[in-house]
Design a protein around this motif. Structure first.
Motif, PDB file in Angstrom:
ATOM      1  N   UNK A  26       0.819  -1.211   0.000  1.00 51.31           N
ATOM      2  CA  UNK A  26       0.000   0.000   0.000  1.00 51.31           C
ATOM      3  C   UNK A  26       0.844   1.248   0.000  1.00 51.31           C
ATOM      4  N   UNK A  27       1.925   1.228   0.783  1.00 56.05           N
ATOM      5  CA  UNK A  27       2.814   2.374   0.818  1.00 56.05           C
ATOM      6  C   UNK A  27       3.515   2.594  -0.507  1.00 56.05           C
ATOM      7  N   UNK A  28       3.913   1.485  -1.159  1.00 52.48           N
ATOM      8  CA  UNK A  28       4.568   1.577  -2.467  1.00 52.48           C
ATOM      9  C   UNK A  28       3.623   2.204  -3.482  1.00 52.48           C
ATOM     10  N   UNK A  29       2.362   1.745  -3.477  1.00 49.82           N
ATOM     11  CA  UNK A  29       1.378   2.288  -4.423  1.00 49.82           C
ATOM     12  C   UNK A  29       1.150   3.772  -4.187  1.00 49.82           C
ATOM     13  N   UNK A  30       1.137   4.178  -2.937  1.00 51.71           N
ATOM     14  CA  UNK A  30       0.966   5.598  -2.629  1.00 51.71           C
ATOM     15  C   UNK A  30       2.158   6.410  -3.127  1.00 51.71           C
ATOM     16  N   UNK A  31       3.355   5.852  -3.000  1.00 52.54           N
ATOM     17  CA  UNK A  31       4.537   6.556  -3.473  1.00 52.54           C
ATOM     18  C   UNK A  31       4.561   6.623  -4.995  1.00 52.54           C
ATOM     19  N   UNK A  32       4.113   5.547  -5.650  1.00 53.68           N
ATOM     20  CA  UNK A  32       4.013   5.555  -7.113  1.00 53.68           C
ATOM     21  C   UNK A  32       3.054   6.648  -7.559  1.00 53.68           C
ATOM     22  N   UNK A  33       1.925   6.754  -6.848  1.00 54.62           N
ATOM     23  CA  UNK A  33       0.932   7.764  -7.188  1.00 54.62           C
ATOM     24  C   UNK A  33       1.506   9.169  -7.007  1.00 54.62           C
ATOM     25  N   UNK A  34       2.192   9.386  -5.895  1.00 54.13           N
ATOM     26  CA  UNK A  34       2.782  10.706  -5.649  1.00 54.13           C
ATOM     27  C   UNK A  34       3.851  11.035  -6.693  1.00 54.13           C
ATOM     28  N   UNK A  35       4.659  10.036  -7.028  1.00 59.63           N
ATOM     29  CA  UNK A  35       5.711  10.258  -8.023  1.00 59.63           C
ATOM     30  C   UNK A  35       5.118  10.615  -9.384  1.00 59.63           C
ATOM     31  N   UNK A  36       4.059   9.907  -9.757  1.00 58.69           N
ATOM     32  CA  UNK A  36       3.403  10.180 -11.037  1.00 58.69           C
ATOM     33  C   UNK A  36       2.793  11.567 -11.049  1.00 58.69           C
ATOM     34  N   UNK A  37       2.138  11.927  -9.958  1.00 55.23           N
ATOM     35  CA  UNK A  37       1.528  13.257  -9.874  1.00 55.23           C
ATOM     36  C   UNK A  37       2.585  14.355  -9.931  1.00 55.23           C
ATOM     37  N   UNK A  38       3.729  14.133  -9.259  1.00 56.43           N
ATOM     38  CA  UNK A  38       4.815  15.121  -9.288  1.00 56.43           C
ATOM     39  C   UNK A  38       5.333  15.314 -10.712  1.00 56.43           C
ATOM     40  N   UNK A  39       5.491  14.218 -11.448  1.00 61.09           N
ATOM     41  CA  UNK A  39       5.999  14.308 -12.818  1.00 61.09           C
ATOM     42  C   UNK A  39       4.991  14.982 -13.738  1.00 61.09           C
ATOM     43  N   UNK A  40       3.702  14.713 -13.537  1.00 56.72           N
ATOM     44  CA  UNK A  40       2.661  15.369 -14.330  1.00 56.72           C
ATOM     45  C   UNK A  40       2.672  16.869 -14.078  1.00 56.72           C
ATOM     46  N   UNK A  41       2.777  17.259 -12.803  1.00 56.75           N
ATOM     47  CA  UNK A  41       2.830  18.690 -12.479  1.00 56.75           C
ATOM     48  C   UNK A  41       4.070  19.336 -13.078  1.00 56.75           C
ATOM     49  N   UNK A  42       5.181  18.604 -13.053  1.00 54.67           N
ATOM     50  CA  UNK A  42       6.428  19.141 -13.592  1.00 54.67           C
ATOM     51  C   UNK A  42       6.329  19.393 -15.089  1.00 54.67           C
ATOM     52  N   UNK A  43       5.791  18.428 -15.846  1.00 56.41           N
ATOM     53  CA  UNK A  43       5.715  18.609 -17.298  1.00 56.41           C
ATOM     54  C   UNK A  43       4.668  19.659 -17.655  1.00 56.41           C
ATOM     55  N   UNK A  44       3.589  19.739 -16.900  1.00 57.26           N
ATOM     56  CA  UNK A  44       2.582  20.769 -17.172  1.00 57.26           C
ATOM     57  C   UNK A  44       3.174  22.163 -16.951  1.00 57.26           C
ATOM     58  N   UNK A  45       3.949  22.331 -15.890  1.00 53.38           N
ATOM     59  CA  UNK A  45       4.578  23.622 -15.614  1.00 53.38           C
ATOM     60  C   UNK A  45       5.609  23.966 -16.688  1.00 53.38           C
ATOM     61  N   UNK A  46       6.334  22.944 -17.152  1.00 49.69           N
ATOM     62  CA  UNK A  46       7.352  23.167 -18.179  1.00 49.69           C
ATOM     63  C   UNK A  46       6.719  23.568 -19.502  1.00 49.69           C
ATOM     64  N   UNK A  47       5.639  22.898 -19.875  1.00 49.60           N
ATOM     65  CA  UNK A  47       4.931  23.254 -21.109  1.00 49.60           C
ATOM     66  C   UNK A  47       4.382  24.677 -21.035  1.00 49.60           C
ATOM     67  N   UNK A  48       3.856  25.055 -19.876  1.00 43.16           N
ATOM     68  CA  UNK A  48       3.332  26.404 -19.714  1.00 43.16           C
ATOM     69  C   UNK A  48       4.457  27.437 -19.804  1.00 43.16           C
TER      70      UNK A  48
END
Length: 223
Positions: A26-48
């Protein structure tokens, strides 16, 4: 140094949830989710960031490309590694854009593996794109090169050859632009300001799709 351990530590630095120390699913899945969300936010900010900085430049470049296409231009796209794949995707986007859009003549210079390997083997890898530009390029044509570092010698040679022939040149680079930012052979340069190859390529994909759409819009719908 144990290369396997070094590789593992590098992987864990990027994806710490893959460490053997993590046994809580469960902890691993939560970290995967956080990592994915961080990368999505990063690429969205970069595109903007790229949109805000280069939006007007993209329009100007697209208008210049549309003018060339009206005069009978062909587009030649090139790059190395993952950028080679992106160059072929860019070419196919212009050539086969889908219903309602005008198909435009575009070619990926890495598509003919016989030509690429012959030139690399017989002459040198630095000329694999410049030689093709020299053989096919006409003054009204367009050359588009992609690089995550901006330092690829074969791209720089190709841009110099294209500019010498009077072609319109468009560079798409990453980080600070590398040697492409210093090249007098590039008329329009777009740099994705990131040190991450992954984020650079994601943003570059968005960038050349926007460049295609702006060019296609400037040319109008298919007849």
């Amino acid at each position: 140094m144990d290369s396997t351990r070094g590789e593992a530590s590098g992987t864990e630095a990027l994806y710490p949830f893959l460490s053997p120390a993590h046994t809580d699913v469960g902890g691993v899945l939560n970290e995967v989710r956080r990592s994915t969300q961080d990368k999505v936010r990063e690429i969205m900010a970069l595109r903007e960031q790229v949109r805000l900085r280069d939006g007007r430049k993209l329009v100007e470049c697209a208008e210049a490309m549309a003018e060339r296409f009206r005069a009978g231009a062909r587009l030649f796209a090139f790059g190395n590694g993952g950028s080679s794949t992106d160059a072929q995707d860019l070419a196919s986007l212009f050539l086969h854009p889908g219903p309602g859009w005008r198909a435009l003549p575009a070619f990926g210079l890495t598509s003919d593996i016989a030509v690429v390997t012959a030139l690399s083997n017989d002459v040198g890898f630095d000329v694999v794109f410049a030689r093709q530009i020299g053989a096919f390029g006409r003054p009204q044509d367009i050359a588009v090169g992609l690089s995550t570092s901006g330092n690829s010698a074969n791209l720089l040679r190709a841009f110099d050859e294209a500019a010498r022939r009077g072609m319109l040149t468009v560079g798409i680079a990453g980080d600070r632009g590398g040697k492409m930012a210093e090249s007098a052979g590039i008329h329009h340069l777009f740099v994705v300001p990131s040190a991450s190859v992954h984020r650079i390529q994601e943003a570059q994909t968005t960038l050349y799709h926007a460049l295609w759409e702006l060019t296609a819009t400037a040319l109008g719908p298919a007849d």
